[in-house]
Write a protein that holds these residues in place. Sequence first.
Motif, short mmCIF file in Angstrom:
data_model
loop_
_atom_site.label_atom_id
_atom_site.label_comp_id
_atom_site.label_asym_id
_atom_site.label_seq_id
_atom_site.Cartn_x
_atom_site.Cartn_y
_atom_site.Cartn_z
N THR A 144 90.26 89.42 38.48
CA THR A 144 90.31 88.96 39.86
C THR A 144 91.18 89.94 40.63
N SER A 145 90.60 90.58 41.65
CA SER A 145 91.40 91.52 42.43
C SER A 145 92.17 90.75 43.50
N GLU A 152 95.57 93.09 40.14
CA GLU A 152 94.53 92.26 39.55
C GLU A 152 95.10 91.37 38.46
N HIS A 198 86.87 85.83 31.42
CA HIS A 198 86.50 86.02 32.82
C HIS A 198 86.72 87.48 33.18
N ARG A 251 93.87 89.55 34.93
CA ARG A 251 92.83 89.54 33.89
C ARG A 251 92.99 88.27 33.09
N VAL A 304 91.69 88.17 48.24
CA VAL A 304 91.31 87.77 46.88
C VAL A 304 89.84 88.11 46.71
N ASP A 305 89.57 88.98 45.74
CA ASP A 305 88.21 89.48 45.51
C ASP A 305 87.57 89.95 46.81
N LYS A 358 97.37 78.43 43.00
CA LYS A 358 96.50 79.47 42.45
C LYS A 358 97.15 80.24 41.30
N THR A 380 98.53 81.48 36.00
CA THR A 380 98.40 82.89 35.61
C THR A 380 99.61 83.43 34.87
#
Length: 161
Positions: free
Chosen positions: A105-106, A96, A102, A98, A125-126, A69, A73
């Motif tokens: 995503t928290s 989060e 998009h 960014r 996650v979210d 995941k 990032t």
Amino acid sequence: MVETVRQAAIVLGHGGSAEGQLRSISAAFDGRGIAQAVLGTYWRRASAEDRASVVDALLYAIAHRLADKLERTQDKTFTVLGTKALANGDILVRSEFRRPLHGPTSVDWRVRHCRGQLCIGDVFVDGGSVTVQQRDRIAQLLAGNGGSIPALVADLRKGRV
């Protein structure tokens, strides 16, 4: 601790030294607590050896899932937004990611005291609990394999969970 886990997952995701990164990520999580939560009633029936195998395999799966995941990032903006003390003594570390094109995503990290230090007890996650998602998937696998802990451990190691 959250940033250390994130960096280790990124290195692991890019093919870095797996053993050291796995150790670093595993040490940051409450493996026993997460394993108890995801196994539910199967935990009480499992032998000490099976419990240890599940904890190890679950931490292995968590590390690899995080690597998958988060490895995309590293060039994205990651921000720790703050912390919140929870009624049971746990701490919620809010963060989060960014990404261009998009929304953010928290990712919230539930941190607790275990083994004489702080460790991560869950990741949201979210808003969705990773532990709850794992619990539901593992319950399906155990129901389908007759409750076999060794078969579950093999599935965790193969990335099927």
